[in-house]
Write an enzyme that holds these catalytic residues in place. Structure first.
Site, PDB file in Angstrom:
ATOM      1  CG  ASP A 197      -3.496   2.859  12.875  1.00  0.00           C
ATOM      2  OD1 ASP A 197      -4.246   2.316  12.030  1.00  0.00           O
ATOM      3  OD2 ASP A 197      -3.170   2.293  13.929  1.00  0.00           O
ATOM      4  CG  HIS A 198      -4.268   1.472   6.754  1.00  0.00           C
ATOM      5  ND1 HIS A 198      -3.281   0.675   7.235  1.00  0.00           N
ATOM      6  CD2 HIS A 198      -5.225   0.634   6.284  1.00  0.00           C
ATOM      7  CE1 HIS A 198      -3.612  -0.594   7.082  1.00  0.00           C
ATOM      8  NE2 HIS A 198      -4.795  -0.649   6.505  1.00  0.00           N
ATOM      9  CG  HIS A 260      -3.849  -1.486  12.113  1.00  0.00           C
ATOM     10  ND1 HIS A 260      -3.479  -0.217  11.757  1.00  0.00           N
ATOM     11  CD2 HIS A 260      -3.205  -2.310  11.238  1.00  0.00           C
ATOM     12  CE1 HIS A 260      -2.660  -0.266  10.714  1.00  0.00           C
ATOM     13  NE2 HIS A 260      -2.461  -1.523  10.394  1.00  0.00           N
TER      14      HIS A 260
HETATM   15  N1  LIG Z   1       3.074  -2.242   1.991  1.00  0.00           N
HETATM   16  C1  LIG Z   1       2.086  -2.101   2.864  1.00  0.00           C
HETATM   17  O1  LIG Z   1       0.966  -2.581   2.680  1.00  0.00           O
HETATM   18  C2  LIG Z   1       2.318  -1.325   4.121  1.00  0.00           C
HETATM   19  C3  LIG Z   1       3.546  -0.752   4.390  1.00  0.00           C
HETATM   20  N2  LIG Z   1       3.716  -0.019   5.539  1.00  0.00           N
HETATM   21  C4  LIG Z   1       5.003   0.610   5.835  1.00  0.00           C
HETATM   22  O2  LIG Z   1       5.347   1.494   4.789  1.00  0.00           O
HETATM   23  C5  LIG Z   1       6.747   1.510   4.598  1.00  0.00           C
HETATM   24  C6  LIG Z   1       7.044   1.121   3.160  1.00  0.00           C
HETATM   25  O3  LIG Z   1       6.547  -0.168   2.926  1.00  0.00           O
HETATM   26  P1  LIG Z   1       6.568  -0.858   1.483  1.00  0.00           P
HETATM   27  O4  LIG Z   1       6.141   0.087   0.435  1.00  0.00           O
HETATM   28  O5  LIG Z   1       5.851  -2.129   1.644  1.00  0.00           O
HETATM   29  O6  LIG Z   1       8.136  -1.153   1.316  1.00  0.00           O
HETATM   30  P2  LIG Z   1       8.913  -1.568  -0.013  1.00  0.00           P
HETATM   31  O7  LIG Z   1      10.106  -2.327   0.426  1.00  0.00           O
HETATM   32  O8  LIG Z   1       8.002  -2.177  -1.027  1.00  0.00           O
HETATM   33  O9  LIG Z   1       9.382  -0.169  -0.612  1.00  0.00           O
HETATM   34  C7  LIG Z   1      10.372   0.611  -0.008  1.00  0.00           C
HETATM   35  C8  LIG Z   1      10.574   1.847  -0.856  1.00  0.00           C
HETATM   36  O10 LIG Z   1      11.550   2.681  -0.247  1.00  0.00           O
HETATM   37  C9  LIG Z   1      12.566   2.999  -1.215  1.00  0.00           C
HETATM   38  N3  LIG Z   1      13.786   3.223  -0.454  1.00  0.00           N
HETATM   39  C10 LIG Z   1      14.447   2.333   0.344  1.00  0.00           C
HETATM   40  N4  LIG Z   1      15.508   2.919   0.904  1.00  0.00           N
HETATM   41  C11 LIG Z   1      15.516   4.202   0.455  1.00  0.00           C
HETATM   42  C12 LIG Z   1      16.367   5.302   0.691  1.00  0.00           C
HETATM   43  N5  LIG Z   1      17.433   5.207   1.479  1.00  0.00           N
HETATM   44  N6  LIG Z   1      16.085   6.471   0.086  1.00  0.00           N
HETATM   45  C13 LIG Z   1      15.010   6.587  -0.732  1.00  0.00           C
HETATM   46  N7  LIG Z   1      14.162   5.580  -0.970  1.00  0.00           N
HETATM   47  C14 LIG Z   1      14.424   4.397  -0.391  1.00  0.00           C
HETATM   48  C15 LIG Z   1      12.580   1.806  -2.151  1.00  0.00           C
HETATM   49  O11 LIG Z   1      13.073   2.075  -3.444  1.00  0.00           O
HETATM   50  P3  LIG Z   1      14.636   1.957  -3.820  1.00  0.00           P
HETATM   51  O12 LIG Z   1      15.051   0.577  -3.416  1.00  0.00           O
HETATM   52  O13 LIG Z   1      14.674   2.226  -5.287  1.00  0.00           O
HETATM   53  O14 LIG Z   1      15.319   3.007  -3.032  1.00  0.00           O
HETATM   54  C16 LIG Z   1      11.062   1.582  -2.263  1.00  0.00           C
HETATM   55  O15 LIG Z   1      10.517   2.563  -3.100  1.00  0.00           O
HETATM   56  C17 LIG Z   1       7.322   0.551   5.636  1.00  0.00           C
HETATM   57  O16 LIG Z   1       7.656   1.268   6.790  1.00  0.00           O
HETATM   58  C18 LIG Z   1       6.143  -0.375   5.903  1.00  0.00           C
HETATM   59  O17 LIG Z   1       6.238  -0.982   7.173  1.00  0.00           O
HETATM   60  C19 LIG Z   1       2.688   0.186   6.418  1.00  0.00           C
HETATM   61  C20 LIG Z   1       1.450  -0.362   6.202  1.00  0.00           C
HETATM   62  C21 LIG Z   1       1.168  -1.194   5.064  1.00  0.00           C
HETATM   63  O1  LIG Z   2      -0.879  -2.398   8.328  1.00  0.00           O
HETATM   64  C1  LIG Z   2      -1.153  -3.470   7.854  1.00  0.00           C
HETATM   65  O2  LIG Z   2      -2.420  -3.689   7.462  1.00  0.00           O
HETATM   66  C2  LIG Z   2      -2.725  -4.698   6.511  1.00  0.00           C
HETATM   67  C3  LIG Z   2      -4.217  -4.943   6.618  1.00  0.00           C
HETATM   68  O3  LIG Z   2      -4.890  -3.776   6.229  1.00  0.00           O
HETATM   69  P1  LIG Z   2      -6.381  -3.857   5.691  1.00  0.00           P
HETATM   70  O4  LIG Z   2      -6.731  -2.445   5.468  1.00  0.00           O
HETATM   71  O5  LIG Z   2      -6.345  -4.693   4.444  1.00  0.00           O
HETATM   72  O6  LIG Z   2      -7.164  -4.517   6.765  1.00  0.00           O
HETATM   73  C4  LIG Z   2      -1.950  -5.964   6.769  1.00  0.00           C
HETATM   74  O7  LIG Z   2      -2.150  -6.874   5.702  1.00  0.00           O
HETATM   75  C5  LIG Z   2      -0.486  -5.649   6.860  1.00  0.00           C
HETATM   76  O8  LIG Z   2       0.239  -6.817   7.208  1.00  0.00           O
HETATM   77  C6  LIG Z   2      -0.227  -4.592   7.912  1.00  0.00           C
HETATM   78  O9  LIG Z   2       1.121  -4.160   7.833  1.00  0.00           O
END
Ligand SMILES: NC(=O)C1=CN([C@@H]2O[C@H](COP(=O)(O)OP(=O)(O)OC[C@H]3O[C@@H](n4cnc5c(N)ncnc54)[C@H](OP(=O)(O)O)[C@@H]3O)[C@@H](O)[C@H]2O)C=CC1
Ligand SMILES: O=C1O[C@H](COP(=O)(O)O)[C@@H](O)[C@H](O)[C@H]1O
Length: 506
Positions: A197-198, A260
């Site tokens: 949980d960042h 959070h």
């Molecule tokens: N983005 C954010 O700010 C935050 C994200 N999270 C969580 O982090 C996780 C990732 O989020 P996010 O980076 O935004 O997601 P994205 O959709 O941007 O990225 C997903 C990644 O997973 C890869 N991927 C998908 N399926 C597979 C698979 N079967 N095997 C290997 N790689 C796979 C995709 O690449 P490819 O399609 O090439 O496989 C891509 O690299 C989620 O659970 C999200 O809820 C939590 C907090 C904040």
């Molecule tokens: O986990 C999440 O947090 C961000 C907000 O993070 P912050 O560090 O910028 O406050 C939020 O934008 C996102 O929707 C949520 O998945």
């Protein structure tokens, strides 16, 4: 065990590293989802900054996994662009970035498919350092977590020194959270599982512990006798960006409150832990999550507000509404919410905890406000404003305490609200580390104090679930608010009914 690898000092001298490497760690960190938004914006920059500080040894490997067919060289170029865009120090540090990228490898693999061909390459890579700390950071969709853990186990990649990091959200409700915990728990012991949980990586959130438990002056008044109300706000100006498809299935309650905001609430409300150990701290947080008064249809109707942004203006610029951002005609997903919660313990009996979060709000501002009770007997003609402690989580990280003071400009005994303010930037004058930096390295050290235990996740969902159900039944109808506003006026009414108001308009 992490190794303190012997370092090649000549090579290090050529690299822009800002401290010595005597405490640098060697490890293999496998990031599954390495081309995704989270890795590019947060994880790679965090690793790079810690590398630059000398905490990561030159023989460490960051092994990126995603399905896309990319070579390591192509991936490194993408990673370089991301670092220049998102890492604090990277744009001025070409050599340092190059040295960091030497640690990065890419394996194309469907990690949820144990029969995928890429596993043999990953196995071979990991086998060359079989004894070192090995971390699998699963940054894909939660529905893939169990399949991925199954595949890692099927390939015999879990050693004694292996850990798995699970991104939030852990599930979408209690049943799916349990299924993830059970599924991953079939292969990894609880002490090997790091649920991230960042917000717990934020210095200002950790400062809640310091303020409460290192300052007896505060802890002695930290109870219902002295405190009238607590407000926890996490407001953002951004919309859903590229994460619309995920967000539309989640909404603010799952995305921000289940994790959070409830974590912050537990740190504010918990009893002092016996020690700052993972077990003691998490035991105390868990008691608070369990002490939250469950919501029923009456309280959902009375004590919750949910809303979705429509077109408006932020910083003088017009912005689209949520439906246009998503390109859909209709959605029942909340982008704002306010909730009055109750913690049923002796310490907090009768003190409302107001939670509020939203996207496309007027300002980015996350903070905790502790409002103290007024003087029981007023001797001044004009009653003073209640004393208030504000823990500013971000931006402008810091703490302020507003107190009533004699106004030297006023004739007679006029009072004025004076603010004692500690700004982190001024007090510590140092680069402010991103929350992921501490957390990524804590996993390597095997320190779980800032990670969420299985029972905490489940207790949070237990409290959230009736609200989700009530909203699905439209017990509390969806409202709208213009982008760039402070949410609907009913969020103000929630406090007004108790004789309070939000600290200030966001
Ligand atoms: N983005 C954010 O700010 C935050 C994200 N999270 C969580 O982090 C996780 C990732 O989020 P996010 O980076 O935004 O997601 P994205 O959709 O941007 O990225 C997903 C990644 O997973 C890869 N991927 C998908 N399926 C597979 C698979 N079967 N095997 C290997 N790689 C796979 C995709 O690449 P490819 O399609 O090439 O496989 C891509 O690299 C989620 O659970 C999200 O809820 C939590 C907090 C904040
Ligand atoms: O986990 C999440 O947090 C961000 C907000 O993070 P912050 O560090 O910028 O406050 C939020 O934008 C996102 O929707 C949520 O998945």
């Amino acid at each position: 065990m992490a190794e303190n690898a012997g370092q090649d000092t000549t090579a290090h001298a050529a690299i822009s590293r800002v401290t010595d490497e005597s405490h640098s760690l060697s490890f293999d960190y496998v990031i599954i989802g390495v081309t995704g938004d989270l890795t590019m914006r947060k994880l790679l920059p965090a690793f790079y900054e810690r590398f630059r500080l000398g905490e990561i040894a030159l023989d460490t490997r960051i092994i990126g996994v995603a399905r896309s067919a990319l070579s390591t060289e192509t991936y490194r170029e993408r990673a370089r662009e991301a670092l220049v865009e998102f890492a604090f120090s990277a744009s001025q540090d070409r050599d340092g970035v190059t040295a960091f990228l030497d640690l990065v490898h890419y394996v194309s693999l469907d990690a949820s498919d144990r029969a995928a061909s890429g596993w043999s390459l990953l196995e071979a890579l990991l086998a060359t350092h079989a004894d070192r700390v090995r971390v699998f950071y699963v940054a894909t969709a939660p529905k893939l977590y169990v399949l991925t853990a199954d595949a890692i186990a099927a390939h015999g990649l879990i050693t004694e020194a292996t850990r798995i990091v699970l991104e939030k959200p852990i599930g979408t409700d209690l049943a799916s959270a349990k299924a993830i915990n059970d599924g991953v728990g079939r292969h990894f012991r609880e002490e090997q599982i790091f649920r991230i949980d960042h917000y717990l990586g934020k210095q200002t959130v950790q400062n809640i512990l310091a303020l409460r438990f290192a300052n007896p002056i505060l802890e002695r008044v930290w109870n219902a006798d002295s405190i009238a109300q607590v407000q926890i706000t996490a407001a953002e100006t951004v919309g859903v960006g590229k994460r619309g498809p995920y967000y539309d299935t989640a909404g603010a309650l799952r995305d921000m409150v289940q994790n959070h905001l409830l974590q912050i609430l537990s740190l504010v409300a918990m009893e002092p832990p016996t020690a700052l150990s993972a077990t003691d701290l998490r035991d105390e947080k868990l008691k608070i999550l369990r002490a939250l008064k469950p919501m029923d249809p009456d309280t959902i109707a009375r004590d919750t507000v949910r809303a979705q942004y429509v077109a408006g203006e932020i910083g003088g610029k017009p912005v689209d509404g949520y439906l246009d951002d998503l390109g859909v005609a209709a959605s029942n997903t909340e982008t704002f919410l306010a909730i009055r919660a109750e913690v049923r313990t002796t310490r907090w009996a009768g003190v409302p905890f107001y939670l509020r979060t939203g996207k496309r709000m007027a300002r980015k501002e996350s903070e905790v406000v502790i409002e103290f009770r007024p003087q029981p007997w007023a001797i001044f003609s004009e009653p003073p404003k209640p004393d208030r402690l504000v823990i500013r989580i971000q931006p402008d990280e810091g703490v302020s305490l507003s107190l009533a003071s004699k106004d030297p400009r006023a004739a007679g005994f006029g009072l004025h609200e004076a603010v004692l303010d500690v700004s982190y930037a001024k007090a510590f004058g140092t680069r402010y580390p991103d929350s992921y930096e501490d957390l990524l390295m804590a996993v390597v050290r095997g320190d779980q104090v800032l990670f969420i235990r299985r029972d905490e996740v489940q207790a949070s969902w237990r409290w959230i679930e009736p609200i989700l159900d009530g909203w699905a039944d439209n017990i509390r109808p969806m409202e709208t608010y213009p982008a760039g506003s402070c949410g609907p006026s009913s969020s103000d009414d929630l406090l007004r009914d108790d004789g309070f108001s939000w600290k200030e308009k966001i």
